[in-house]
Design an enzyme around this catalytic site. Structure first.
Site, PDB file in Angstrom:
ATOM      1  CG  HIS A  52       7.771 -31.841 -21.397  1.00 39.90           C
ATOM      2  ND1 HIS A  52       7.316 -30.753 -22.109  1.00 39.90           N
ATOM      3  CD2 HIS A  52       6.928 -31.968 -20.339  1.00 39.90           C
ATOM      4  CE1 HIS A  52       6.251 -30.242 -21.520  1.00 39.90           C
ATOM      5  NE2 HIS A  52       5.999 -30.957 -20.435  1.00 39.90           N
ATOM      6  CD  GLU A  54      10.090 -32.597 -26.333  1.00 40.55           C
ATOM      7  OE1 GLU A  54       9.681 -33.209 -25.332  1.00 40.55           O
ATOM      8  OE2 GLU A  54       9.371 -31.838 -27.002  1.00 40.55           O
ATOM      9  CB  CYS A  82       6.187 -27.219 -24.951  1.00 33.88           C
ATOM     10  SG  CYS A  82       7.443 -27.631 -23.715  1.00 33.88           S
ATOM     11  CB  CYS A  85      11.047 -29.013 -25.051  1.00 33.43           C
ATOM     12  SG  CYS A  85      10.401 -30.038 -23.718  1.00 33.43           S
TER      13      CYS A  85
HETATM   14 ZN   LIG Z   1       8.138 -29.857 -23.773  1.00 32.72          ZN
END
Ligand SMILES: [Zn+2]
Length: 360
Positions: A52, A54, A82, A85
């Site tokens: 992701h 992040e 999410c 993260c």
């Molecule tokens: Zn994430």
């Protein structure tokens, strides 16, 4: 630097992700008002569910700072983090996280759950949402809309009196990785799906040409011309040829009908005035189309055929006899090869000249 400034940088990362076919999310890591690192979504490209934006930004930032703890850092991300993260951010001991759009499906900063507000976790990371939220969410919505449109296009049903060449038949052909476009709902198409290319600037900054192949050929004939600088090329595959659907019955293939399909397609596209470029095999079709749509064409040019042999390219659309009704009706596989690179450059120049455009 205010939050919106850093979020704009994160948005630029998100746009790069979209261009690469990834869900558009971007992130920027900042410390003491200084840029540290950025990241964007890359799970598809990297075969990595944890890639992701992040996580990528945290990894790059930790590497840049030489420390797995990012005390005092702020992370700006275009979408609510999410749970994965958010967990990583807590492990990194981020001071603050700022996000753009909320994520009602997987958001772990207040939407589905709020890890940052969990009193039993001992690190405190400040959270703020809603910075440039409209831009961040418009980018995501645009991306998913495009994907839905593409899926619908792929799902266009095939008539039971037609065949559709499997796409892998074309995989080995060099120099023809252009974006496929389809039309299937013109009255004369009766549901058959026509493939075409529309490459080059569409904003009027380039001279346009319609490239017409003849029986036994397909758009591949113009492979050296498509993508020429300063040129917009429209390259339809006639029904029964190339990447268009293949009606099983010979009776479908009359030149007048092909001409009618092209006419309706051009009415739909509303292209600017352009040059009609055709192969020798398409001379009859080009003359007929010119007679019907003369107002659209500033000039007609015959494409030279000095290119290298096309190998199996003319045979690629026809895995077996069942696909070959168009060949039986209109003529066999062509022996033409299309313009070579030098001829294509001259042809592109001739198109630009005819339309009054200077060299790009
Ligand atoms: Zn994430």
């Amino acid at each position: 630097m205010d939050d919106a400034h850093w979020m704009a940088l994160a948005l630029a990362e998100a746009r790069l992700a979209a261009e690469a076919g990834e869900v558009p999310v971007g992130a920027v890591l900042v410390r003491n008002g200084q840029f540290v690192a950025s990241g964007r979504n890359t799970p598809v490209a990297q075969h990595d569910p944890s890639a992701h934006a992040e996580i990528n930004a945290l990894r790059a930032g930790a590497a840049a700072l030489g420390n797995y703890r990012l005390d005092g850092c702020e992370l700006f991300v275009t979408l609510e983090p999410c749970a994965m993260c958010a967990g990583a951010m807590l492990h990194a001991r981020l001071a603050r996280v700022v996000f753009g759009a909320a994520d009602p499906k997987t958001g772990a900063a207040g939407s589905v759950l709020d890890l940052f507000a969990e009193p039993r976790l001992n690190h405190r990371t400040q959270v703020q949402g809603g910075v440039l939220a409209a831009e961040c969410s418009a980018l995501l919505q645009g991306f998913f809309q495009q994907r839905r449109d593409a899926a619908r296009e792929q799902a266009q049903p095939l008539r039971d009196d037609a065949l559709r060449t499997p796409p892998e038949r074309f995989d080995a052909l060099a120099g023809y990785a252009f974006e496929p476009r389809y039309v299937h709902d013109l009255p004369s198409l009766q549901g058959w799906r026509m493939h075409y290319l529309d490459e080059g600037p569409q904003d009027g900054s380039a001279a346009a040409c319609l490239c017409l192949h003849g029986p036994g050929e397909w758009g591949y004939f113009f492979r050296r011309l498509v993508g020429a600088p300063g040129l917009r090329t429209l390259v339809p595959d006639l029904i029964g040829f190339g990447k268009s659907d293949k009606p099983k019955r010979e009776a479908a293939h009359r030149i007048e009908w092909h001409c009618q399909v092209l006419g309706e397609w051009l009415d739909r596209l509303q292209p600017p005035p352009m040059v009609l470029v055709h192969s020798a095999a398409a001379t009859g079709l080009a003359a007929r189309l010119h007679a019907e749509k003369g107002g659209l064409f500033a000039a007609v040019l015959l494409a030279p055929e000095g290119g290298e042999p096309v190998g199996d390219a003319w045979r690629a659309p026809f895995p077996d006899r069942g696909y070959q009704a168009a060949l039986r009706a209109l003529g066999p596989i062509a022996s033409s090869s299309g313009p070579n690179a030098q001829q294509a450059a001259l042809l592109a120049q001739a198109v630009r000249n005819a339309m009054g455009y200077s060299t790009p």
